[in-house]
Each structure stands twice: as structure tokens, then as C-alpha cells.
Scaffold this motif. Sequence first.
Motif, PDB file in Angstrom:
ATOM      1  N   LEU A  71       0.823  -1.206   0.000  1.00 23.57           N
ATOM      2  CA  LEU A  71       0.000   0.000   0.000  1.00 23.57           C
ATOM      3  C   LEU A  71       0.858   1.258   0.000  1.00 23.57           C
ATOM      4  CD1 LEU A  71      -2.769  -1.060   2.547  1.00 23.57           C
ATOM      5  CD2 LEU A  71      -2.953  -0.953   0.066  1.00 23.57           C
ATOM      6  N   PHE A  72       0.336   2.316  -0.574  1.00 21.81           N
ATOM      7  CA  PHE A  72       1.060   3.588  -0.705  1.00 21.81           C
ATOM      8  C   PHE A  72       1.212   4.267   0.654  1.00 21.81           C
ATOM      9  CE2 PHE A  72       0.799   8.241  -1.439  1.00 21.81           C
ATOM     10  CZ  PHE A  72       1.970   8.403  -2.144  1.00 21.81           C
ATOM     11  N   ILE A  73       2.441   4.617   1.016  1.00 25.05           N
ATOM     12  CA  ILE A  73       2.682   5.317   2.287  1.00 25.05           C
ATOM     13  C   ILE A  73       3.450   6.615   2.093  1.00 25.05           C
ATOM     14  CG2 ILE A  73       2.621   3.192   3.645  1.00 25.05           C
ATOM     15  CD1 ILE A  73       5.688   3.328   3.780  1.00 25.05           C
ATOM     16  N   ALA A  74       3.695   7.021   0.829  1.00 26.17           N
ATOM     17  CA  ALA A  74       4.430   8.248   0.518  1.00 26.17           C
ATOM     18  C   ALA A  74       5.786   8.229   1.227  1.00 26.17           C
ATOM     19  CB  ALA A  74       3.599   9.472   0.906  1.00 26.17           C
ATOM     20  N   ASP A  75       6.132   9.324   1.890  1.00 27.03           N
ATOM     21  CA  ASP A  75       7.439   9.405   2.563  1.00 27.03           C
ATOM     22  C   ASP A  75       7.308   9.212   4.065  1.00 27.03           C
ATOM     23  OD1 ASP A  75       6.097  11.712   3.085  1.00 27.03           O
ATOM     24  OD2 ASP A  75       7.769  13.078   2.668  1.00 27.03           O
ATOM     25  N   ARG A  76       6.174   8.656   4.502  1.00 28.20           N
ATOM     26  CA  ARG A  76       5.960   8.484   5.936  1.00 28.20           C
ATOM     27  C   ARG A  76       6.738   7.288   6.466  1.00 28.20           C
ATOM     28  NH1 ARG A  76       1.465  11.168   7.805  1.00 28.20           N
ATOM     29  NH2 ARG A  76       2.486  10.907   9.814  1.00 28.20           N
ATOM     30  N   THR A  77       7.198   7.396   7.694  1.00 34.47           N
ATOM     31  CA  THR A  77       7.834   6.279   8.398  1.00 34.47           C
ATOM     32  C   THR A  77       6.798   5.693   9.344  1.00 34.47           C
ATOM     33  OG1 THR A  77      10.031   7.292   8.287  1.00 34.47           O
ATOM     34  CG2 THR A  77       9.678   5.595   9.960  1.00 34.47           C
ATOM     35  N   LEU A  78       6.420   4.452   9.112  1.00 36.35           N
ATOM     36  CA  LEU A  78       5.428   3.802   9.961  1.00 36.35           C
ATOM     37  C   LEU A  78       6.127   3.163  11.150  1.00 36.35           C
ATOM     38  CD1 LEU A  78       3.007   2.179   7.356  1.00 36.35           C
ATOM     39  CD2 LEU A  78       3.238   4.550   8.093  1.00 36.35           C
ATOM     40  N   ASN A  79       5.559   3.370  12.325  1.00 34.10           N
ATOM     41  CA  ASN A  79       6.188   2.888  13.555  1.00 34.10           C
ATOM     42  C   ASN A  79       5.706   1.506  13.972  1.00 34.10           C
ATOM     43  OD1 ASN A  79       7.672   5.302  13.842  1.00 34.10           O
ATOM     44  ND2 ASN A  79       5.919   6.320  14.780  1.00 34.10           N
ATOM     45  N   GLY A  80       5.222   0.747  13.011  1.00 34.65           N
ATOM     46  CA  GLY A  80       4.782  -0.620  13.272  1.00 34.65           C
ATOM     47  C   GLY A  80       4.387  -1.282  11.968  1.00 34.65           C
ATOM     48  N   ASN A  81       4.246  -2.578  11.975  1.00 33.17           N
ATOM     49  CA  ASN A  81       3.958  -3.316  10.751  1.00 33.17           C
ATOM     50  C   ASN A  81       2.645  -4.082  10.803  1.00 33.17           C
ATOM     51  OD1 ASN A  81       6.200  -2.660   9.051  1.00 33.17           O
ATOM     52  ND2 ASN A  81       7.505  -3.966  10.316  1.00 33.17           N
ATOM     53  N   THR A  82       1.742  -3.693  11.687  1.00 33.99           N
ATOM     54  CA  THR A  82       0.413  -4.306  11.688  1.00 33.99           C
ATOM     55  C   THR A  82      -0.542  -3.409  10.914  1.00 33.99           C
ATOM     56  OG1 THR A  82      -0.456  -3.239  13.693  1.00 33.99           O
ATOM     57  CG2 THR A  82       0.929  -5.209  14.001  1.00 33.99           C
ATOM     58  N   ALA A  83      -1.759  -3.900  10.720  1.00 31.46           N
ATOM     59  CA  ALA A  83      -2.762  -3.153   9.953  1.00 31.46           C
ATOM     60  C   ALA A  83      -3.236  -1.900  10.667  1.00 31.46           C
ATOM     61  CB  ALA A  83      -3.952  -4.066   9.635  1.00 31.46           C
ATOM     62  N   ALA A  84      -2.806  -1.684  11.902  1.00 30.53           N
ATOM     63  CA  ALA A  84      -3.162  -0.459  12.622  1.00 30.53           C
ATOM     64  C   ALA A  84      -2.305   0.726  12.205  1.00 30.53           C
ATOM     65  CB  ALA A  84      -3.015  -0.679  14.130  1.00 30.53           C
ATOM     66  N   PHE A  85      -1.248   0.486  11.417  1.00 30.38           N
ATOM     67  CA  PHE A  85      -0.324   1.537  11.009  1.00 30.38           C
ATOM     68  C   PHE A  85      -0.491   1.811   9.523  1.00 30.38           C
ATOM     69  CE2 PHE A  85       1.387  -0.442  14.754  1.00 30.38           C
ATOM     70  CZ  PHE A  85       1.942   0.596  15.482  1.00 30.38           C
ATOM     71  N   THR A  86      -0.785   3.064   9.189  1.00 34.04           N
ATOM     72  CA  THR A  86      -0.979   3.465   7.797  1.00 34.04           C
ATOM     73  C   THR A  86      -0.303   4.803   7.556  1.00 34.04           C
ATOM     74  OG1 THR A  86      -3.026   4.693   8.229  1.00 34.04           O
ATOM     75  CG2 THR A  86      -3.249   2.324   7.761  1.00 34.04           C
ATOM     76  N   GLN A  95      -1.699   7.577   7.047  1.00 27.16           N
ATOM     77  CA  GLN A  95      -2.394   8.623   7.789  1.00 27.16           C
ATOM     78  C   GLN A  95      -2.516   8.312   9.278  1.00 27.16           C
ATOM     79  OE1 GLN A  95      -5.462   8.417   4.521  1.00 27.16           O
ATOM     80  NE2 GLN A  95      -5.700  10.556   5.071  1.00 27.16           N
ATOM     81  N   ASN A  96      -1.987   7.168   9.673  1.00 23.59           N
ATOM     82  CA  ASN A  96      -2.017   6.791  11.091  1.00 23.59           C
ATOM     83  C   ASN A  96      -0.706   6.079  11.415  1.00 23.59           C
ATOM     84  OD1 ASN A  96      -3.548   6.687  13.590  1.00 23.59           O
ATOM     85  ND2 ASN A  96      -3.725   4.486  13.279  1.00 23.59           N
ATOM     86  N   ASN A  97       0.404   6.787  11.167  1.00 29.30           N
ATOM     87  CA  ASN A  97       1.706   6.127  11.238  1.00 29.30           C
ATOM     88  C   ASN A  97       2.127   5.749  12.654  1.00 29.30           C
ATOM     89  OD1 ASN A  97       1.979   8.992  11.632  1.00 29.30           O
ATOM     90  ND2 ASN A  97       4.197   8.746  11.502  1.00 29.30           N
ATOM     91  N   ASN A  98       1.460   6.285  13.674  1.00 26.77           N
ATOM     92  CA  ASN A  98       1.789   5.917  15.054  1.00 26.77           C
ATOM     93  C   ASN A  98       0.884   4.819  15.600  1.00 26.77           C
ATOM     94  OD1 ASN A  98       3.977   7.700  15.458  1.00 26.77           O
ATOM     95  ND2 ASN A  98       2.556   9.415  15.729  1.00 26.77           N
ATOM     96  N   GLY A  99      -0.062   4.353  14.789  1.00 22.53           N
ATOM     97  CA  GLY A  99      -0.931   3.266  15.233  1.00 22.53           C
ATOM     98  C   GLY A  99      -1.925   3.685  16.303  1.00 22.53           C
ATOM     99  N   GLN A 100      -2.319   4.954  16.321  1.00 20.82           N
ATOM    100  CA  GLN A 100      -3.276   5.448  17.314  1.00 20.82           C
ATOM    101  C   GLN A 100      -4.606   4.705  17.169  1.00 20.82           C
ATOM    102  OE1 GLN A 100      -3.018   8.080  19.746  1.00 20.82           O
ATOM    103  NE2 GLN A 100      -4.953   7.159  20.345  1.00 20.82           N
ATOM    104  N   ARG A 101      -5.175   4.278  18.284  1.00 23.23           N
ATOM    105  CA  ARG A 101      -6.457   3.564  18.246  1.00 23.23           C
ATOM    106  C   ARG A 101      -7.610   4.556  18.293  1.00 23.23           C
ATOM    107  NH1 ARG A 101      -9.956   1.248  22.077  1.00 23.23           N
ATOM    108  NH2 ARG A 101      -8.548   1.721  23.832  1.00 23.23           N
TER     109      ARG A 101
END
Length: 240
Positions: free
Chosen positions: A204-219, A221-227
Motif C-alpha cells: 500500500l502507498f505510504i508516501a514518505d511516511r515512516t510507519l512505527n509498526g507493521n500491523t494493519a493499525a499503522f498506515t 495517515q495513522n503512522n503511530n498506530g493510534q487507536r
Amino acid sequence: LLRRRRSAVDRGPRLRPPRGKANERTNERQLQAAKQQHAATTTTTTTTTMRTVAALAAVAVAAAAVARADVYMQNPRGSNDRNCEGNANRQNAQRLFDSENNAAGGYGCAPSMGFYEGSWLTVEWTTQHGCGNDNTHCQVILQYMCGDKDAKDEERVRDGTTTTTISTTEPHRKAAGGLAYMYGMHENQMVWNACAARKRNMGLFIADRTLNGNTAAFTRQNNNGQRHGFECAEERDYYP
């Protein structure tokens, strides 16, 4: 410019009318020269057109990032994560779902809306960013869910009585008096548990964002996995 150039090429070589046999050789030389010029112009026009198309394609690829527009539900009323707070801004943007809307939007709690079975429901909304004109390509996706008023605790959709995000340890806790649920809930906890345990889609497209996890909770637009309630970020942020 390209349109004028193509029309000039399409007309072909222009020759002077012959003036008898003495001019036949001269006319043949003119014809040969004109054909060569025509071929050279055609090649130049084709090359220019191909370069223009390539440049436009590059711009299109660069602009292909998905933009989510702020959408405010007017009918049926949209909460924008509000409960019954009467202040100008909502108190908790993570209460039920991630609306990604301005905190001043949304309707607070009000008398229930009722509809007759078999009747038509008019759905109204406000889109903030340019949807509905010739300058943007826009899709409005309506997603909804239903719940039985007699459903068991684990599945019952409800408003709750607090603005606090639903607890993962006591999600079905009752408010004082024991008649109403304390926390609002849309998706149930099974949805969140599966989301938090599932590996995200790495394509999936994430542009230049660094995701802080590799589960489906991290995208993206939600790179910190906020619930946000028990919503799954990957299911929300990507369509289809």
C-alpha cells in the motif's frame, strides 16, 4: 502549439503550379525537397508530442497521492466523534473512529431519529475540499453498519455516556445506575484485535511516511498506530 503544428503537417507539401515542360525538372526537385521537409517536420512533431505526453504522464504519477476530503454528515446527523459535550470543539477525536475532520464539526447527542420501513432516506453531506467540480476526480463512498438493539454486549452498537475512548479491558462497563453503557462502540473488539495482530499490506502507498509498526493499525495517515475506538486503520484509509 501542437494542434497548429499537426494541422500544418497534415496539409502536406505545397508546390508551385508547373509552367510547361521546361519546369518539370525544377518541379520534381521541389517535390523531392518538400517531401523531405515534410518527413522531417513529421518526425519533429511526433517527437515533441511524445515528449509532451511523457511529461504529462510524469506529472500525473507525481500527483497520484490519494487525498481524503473532509466530509461532514448532515442527514442522518454525523457525530464527528462527539457525544453530548456542548462546547464548540469535540473533546476526543479517538472516541469512535478517525473522521479526520475539523474538531468544530459534528452534532452532539439529540433525540433519536426514526424512519418508516420501506421509505426513502435522503442522505446529505458537506464536502470541504473541491469535490463536485471539473478540477478534481472525486468519489464519495457511503459505508454504514447496522446493529440489533437486542444484540449481546460484544456486538451492540451504542453511543455511550462518556467522551472517553472505549476500554480494551472493560469495554462493556455500564454507567452509574447500570442501565446504559459507559463507552460508545461501533466496530467491536474482535475487529480491533484482528487488526492489531495482522501484518499490514506492504504494497500500500505510504508516501514518505515512516510507519512505527507493521500491523494493519499503522498506515500513511495513522503512522503511530493510534487507536480510534475499535476501528481498523488499514480498512479505513484504503479503498477498495
